[in-house]
Write a protein that holds these residues in place. Sequence first.
Motif, short mmCIF file in Angstrom:
data_model
loop_
_atom_site.label_atom_id
_atom_site.label_comp_id
_atom_site.label_asym_id
_atom_site.label_seq_id
_atom_site.Cartn_x
_atom_site.Cartn_y
_atom_site.Cartn_z
N UNK A 1 0.82 -1.23 0.00
CA UNK A 1 0.00 0.00 0.00
C UNK A 1 0.84 1.27 0.00
N UNK A 2 2.08 1.18 0.46
CA UNK A 2 2.94 2.36 0.47
C UNK A 2 3.50 2.67 -0.93
N UNK A 3 3.40 1.69 -1.83
CA UNK A 3 3.89 1.91 -3.19
C UNK A 3 2.81 2.45 -4.12
N UNK A 4 1.60 2.46 -3.68
CA UNK A 4 0.53 3.06 -4.49
C UNK A 4 0.69 4.58 -4.39
N UNK A 5 0.84 5.28 -5.52
CA UNK A 5 1.06 6.74 -5.44
C UNK A 5 -0.07 7.41 -4.66
N UNK A 6 0.33 8.36 -3.85
CA UNK A 6 -0.64 9.00 -2.96
C UNK A 6 -1.69 9.77 -3.76
N UNK A 7 -1.31 10.32 -4.91
CA UNK A 7 -2.31 11.05 -5.69
C UNK A 7 -3.38 10.11 -6.24
N UNK A 8 -2.99 8.88 -6.52
CA UNK A 8 -3.99 7.90 -6.98
C UNK A 8 -4.98 7.60 -5.86
N UNK A 9 -4.46 7.46 -4.67
CA UNK A 9 -5.34 7.18 -3.52
C UNK A 9 -6.29 8.35 -3.31
N UNK A 10 -5.73 9.54 -3.32
CA UNK A 10 -6.56 10.72 -3.05
C UNK A 10 -7.61 10.89 -4.14
N UNK A 11 -7.21 10.66 -5.38
CA UNK A 11 -8.17 10.78 -6.48
C UNK A 11 -9.33 9.81 -6.28
N UNK A 12 -8.98 8.57 -5.89
CA UNK A 12 -10.03 7.57 -5.66
C UNK A 12 -10.95 8.00 -4.51
N UNK A 13 -10.34 8.49 -3.45
CA UNK A 13 -11.15 8.91 -2.29
C UNK A 13 -12.07 10.07 -2.66
N UNK A 14 -11.57 11.00 -3.45
CA UNK A 14 -12.41 12.13 -3.86
C UNK A 14 -13.56 11.66 -4.75
N UNK A 15 -13.28 10.65 -5.59
CA UNK A 15 -14.36 10.09 -6.41
C UNK A 15 -15.43 9.43 -5.55
N UNK A 16 -14.96 8.73 -4.52
CA UNK A 16 -15.92 8.09 -3.59
C UNK A 16 -16.73 9.17 -2.89
N UNK A 17 -16.04 10.19 -2.43
CA UNK A 17 -16.71 11.28 -1.72
C UNK A 17 -17.76 11.94 -2.62
N UNK A 18 -17.39 12.14 -3.89
CA UNK A 18 -18.32 12.78 -4.83
C UNK A 18 -19.55 11.90 -5.04
N UNK A 19 -19.30 10.59 -5.14
CA UNK A 19 -20.44 9.67 -5.35
C UNK A 19 -21.38 9.70 -4.16
N UNK A 20 -20.85 9.88 -2.98
CA UNK A 20 -21.71 9.99 -1.79
C UNK A 20 -22.50 11.29 -1.84
N UNK A 21 -21.81 12.38 -2.19
CA UNK A 21 -22.47 13.69 -2.15
C UNK A 21 -23.44 13.89 -3.32
N UNK A 22 -23.31 13.03 -4.35
CA UNK A 22 -24.24 13.12 -5.48
C UNK A 22 -25.66 12.74 -5.08
N UNK A 23 -25.79 12.05 -3.98
CA UNK A 23 -27.13 11.63 -3.52
C UNK A 23 -27.78 12.82 -2.82
N UNK A 24 -28.95 13.19 -3.29
CA UNK A 24 -29.64 14.36 -2.74
C UNK A 24 -29.98 14.13 -1.27
N UNK A 25 -29.70 15.13 -0.48
CA UNK A 25 -30.00 15.02 0.95
C UNK A 25 -28.78 14.77 1.81
N UNK A 26 -27.67 14.39 1.18
CA UNK A 26 -26.44 14.14 1.95
C UNK A 26 -25.78 15.47 2.31
N UNK A 27 -25.48 15.64 3.58
CA UNK A 27 -24.87 16.89 4.04
C UNK A 27 -23.47 16.70 4.60
#
Lengths: 481, 483
Positions: free
Chosen positions: B115-141
Motif C-alpha cells: 500500500x505504500x507503493x501506491x502513489x498518494x495522488x492515486x489514492x486521493x483521487x479515488x477517495x475524492x471520487x468516492x466522496x463525490x459519489x456519496x455527495x451526489x445523492x440528494x439530501x447528503x450533508x
Amino acid sequence: MTMDRRQFLKSGAAAVGAAWGLSGCRSNGRVLEGGGERAGRSDVLKEVCDRILNLSAGEETAVRVTEAQSALTRFANNTIHQNVSESYRRADVTLVQGRKVARVWTNRFDENSLRVLLERGIEMARRQQEIDDYMPMPGPQRSEAIARYDRATAQTAPEDRAALVAAAVEATRKLGLTAAGFLRTSAFTFATANSKGLFAAYPETRASCSITALGGNSSGWAQGVAPALREIDPEALAERAAQKAIRGRDPEALEPGRVTVVLEAAAVADLLSMMLSAFDARRVLEKRSFFAGKSGQKLFGENITIEDDASHRLHMGAPFDGEGIPRTRVKLVDRGVLESLVYDRPTAAKMNARPTGHSGGPPEYGAYPSHVVLRGGSESLDQLIEQTDRGVLVTHFWYIRFLDAFQLTITGMTRDGTFRIENGKIVSGLKNMRFNISIPEILNRVEALGPEERASGIEAGLIIAPPLRVRDFTFSSVTSY
Amino acid sequence: MQDLARFAVDAARAGGAGYADARVVHDRTQDLNVRNGQLRRSSEGDSLGLGVRVIARGCWGFASTDDLSRKAVEKAARLAVRIAASGTAIKAHETRLAEERAHVADWTSPCVRDPFRIPIDKKVEYMLNVDRALRDVQGITYTNVDLVCRWTETTFANSQGSLIKQTRVRSGAGMSAGAFKDGQFQTRSYPASFRGQWALRGYELVDELDLLGHAPATAEEAVSLLSAAPCPSGEMDLILESSQLALQIHESVGHPTELDRILGHEANYAGMSFITADRLGRLVYGSPRMNIVADARLEHGPSLGCFAFDDEGVPAQKIDIVKEGLLVGLLSSRETAREIGLSSSGGCMRASGWNRIPLIRMTQMSLLPGEGDLDALIADTKDGILMATNKSWSIDDKRLNFQFGCEAGWRIKNGKRDGLVRNPTYAGVTPQFWASLDAVCGPEHWTLWGIPNCGKGQPGQSMEVAHGAAPARFRNVKVGVAG
C-alpha cells in the motif's frame, strides 16, 4: 473496550500542554537516573524546531515537537504488577506547497532521517489537491506565561513512587480490602514553531494517582491529578476509596426510573466531556453539532455557566493551541445561554469570527475546548447529600457512549461507589445502574452546585467542575453487582 | 536490530535481571482522510524505539527509549532493572513464567500490493471520487472517506534464546455519509463504521472493498433513515449483521475472557470480569450454537489479530474459548497461564508499540459459522428486527450489562423485511443473551472484521484485534431500549 475519539484524544500526547517558567521546586526524594533530563528544555526544543525549519523546502512549514519522560507504577491485588517508564521526542511537521498540505511525523532526529522525512512530505504535498479554505500560517504570537513545571515531580525516582504506592496499599489492606490503581509522574515539553517566525514552548509536569478499593461485593474509587506530586496524597485517596467500598457493602438493587442524583465532581466531568466536541465551530458549520443554529438560545438551566480558561488556577495544559495561537478565555455558556463556540482559524474565517486558540493543530482536528470550567456554587458535597430526601450518590461513571451524538443523548454505567440517599443520609450501597439520558436534560435539571474542583474521571480528562444535585436522572436498568 | 535487541537483553541480565526481553519496533503509518469534498488529512510518519522488560528480584520492570545508541539502550536496561527492584516495596509473590522454548524466526505477513507503493495522488483521487459519489445523492450533508496503511517491523529477543523478527502490513478503508434535516442527523457507513474494514493485507483489500461501487446505496440509506420509523420497543427476535456481531463478541466474550481482567490486574481501569478462573470448563456461556475461537494463525484469516509470535515470543495459536456453549478457554500470558496452572501461554500478549509493555489482548476471536443464508434466516423469523453497523456501545466493567445502538434496522414481520428503522438499540445481560442464540448463518456470510482501536492498560494502549462472524439470530431480546 473500543475507544471513541474522545478517549483517543485523552490518551494521546495531544493533551499535553505548554508554559514558560519553571517553579524551581527542590527535589524531595532520590533522583531518578537520568530523570527529568528531557523535561523543561524549551531552548533545546527551539533548536530542534529551527533545525527542521531550516531543512524544509516547503513554502510554509510548521513544526510541533513533544518531548516527554513519564513513569507509571501500577498495582493490583495489593502488589505492584506493572512498573514502566518511557522517554521520547516526536516531531510533527506540516508542509505546504501552493495551498497543498501534507503532514509528516517522526521520532528520528538525525539529519539524514529528517531530510528524507521532509522530502517525503514535500512530495506528498505536491501530489495533493489544493485546500479551498487553506489559510497562511500565523506569524509570531504572544501567549500568557503560565508556570506548571515542578522539578521534583520530573525527577521522581521509582523508589519514591513505590513507597507512596506501598502506603496507599497498606491503608486499604488494613481495612480488609484489596487495592488496584496507579501512580504516575510525567514531565513534558511542548513546542510549536513555523516558518513565519512563530515559536512557543511550554514545559509541564503532571502527577496522577487512581485507586480502586475492592471488597467482597463492593468497590470504591478515588483519583487525583496535579502539576506536582506533592499535591497528591495517595494514602488519603486510598482511604477515601476504601471508605466507599466499606459503605457500599452488600449493595441493594434500585428499581430503574427517574431519581434525584448527587453527582460527585468526577461523575460530572465524565458527563460533561461528552458535550465538548459539540462546541467545535466546524461541527456547527457542518450541522453535526447539537449547537447548530442555536447561538444565543437558552439551552440549559440558569445556574449553568461553562467557560474555557487555560489560565484557571486549577487547570493544566498549554496556554496556546496546536497552531501556536494563544488560548483565549471563552464563555461557552452563560447562565444557560449558548454564548460562544471555539474556533480554529479556517472555521473562524468562514464564520466571520475570531479564532479562539483552540485548534488541535492539524486542520483535520478542528477545535476543542480543552480547559473547561463548569462554574460551581456554594454548597458542599455533604450539603448536597443532606438536602436530598431520596436519591442516589454517584462516585463516577463508566463506558459512556453516545446514543445520538447530534442530540447529545448518552448511555453509560455507574461504577465503584453508588449509594442510596434517604433523608439526607447515605443509607446503603446500590448495585450499578445504566442510564440513558441527554446532556441538555441533565443541565436543565441541576438543583444545586458544589464548589469547583479539579475533576478527572476514567472517562474524562481534566475538567474543573463542581459536584451537582440533579433531579429526574433516568436509570434504565441495573446490573448484578 | 537483532544485535540491539540482544544487547538490551544482555545489559539487563548484567544489571541483575533474572529474565529479560527486548523489542525493537519500527512503525510506519500513512493516514488519508477526505471529508465533504476536501482532503482533510494527509499524513505519514514513523516511530522507532526499543523497550526492555525484565524480572528482577521477583518483580516486573520496563523502560523504553527512542535513543538507540548503545549507551542509551544500556541505560534503559539498567533503569528497567531498577524499576523492577523498586517493586519489592510491596511484593506479594515472585513473578514466574510458564515454560516456553526458544524460537528463532523471520516472518512476513502476506501482501499482494504494497500500500505504500501506491502513489498518494492515486489514492486521493479515488477517495475524492468516492466522496463525490456519496455527495451526489440528494439530501447528503456530510461525507467522510478514510484510507490507512501501516507497516511494522518488530525484532524480539529474550534471555531464554528467542530471536524473532516479524514484519506486518495492514490496510484499512471505509466511508460514511450523513444526512441532516429538521433537527435530525442520520449516518450510514460502509463496510463498517469507525473507519471501515481493516486487515493484515495490502492495497488489494481496498480494491476488493469497492467503496465507489457501494457509495450510492450507502448514501441513499442515510437519507432514507431520516424518514424511517423509530425503533419499536419491546422484546423480539434480533438478527445482527456480522460487523455488529463482531463488536458484540469483542465486548461480551473477548474482554471477559482476558485472564488479566479475571485475576484483577485491570480492576482500576478496564475492569474485571463476571468470569472466575475456576469456572473454566463449567460455565455455560451460551447456547449450543455458540462456538468461539481465538485464533491468531494465518489459517483463520489475515486480519489485525494475526501474527506468528506474540510479544512474549509465544507462537500464534488457536484456542477454543466457547465450545457448544461451554466456556473452555481463556486468553492468557506466560505469567497468568502459570498463575492458574495452565502448562503454557495462549500467546495473547501484545504491545501497541516500543514504549508499552505487552498486555493480554484478543487475537482473532470469532464466532464460528453455522449454516444457511441471511434470507433464509429472515424468512424463518416471524416477529423481529435486523440491526446493522455499530453506532453506540457500552457495557459494565464486569462485562454483563450491555447496550448497543446501530446505524440501521429493518423490521421483520412474518418472514419478510417490513421497512427501515432508525436509531435501533438493544440491551441484555451477557450469558442470557448468548443463551438466546439459536441460529448462525453459514461460511459464505462469515466475515473477519479488523478492529483497530481496542483500548486497555495504564498507560493507555490502542490495539488491533479482529473478530469473525456471520449474521446470527437471538431470541426475545429487549430492543428499543433508549427511546
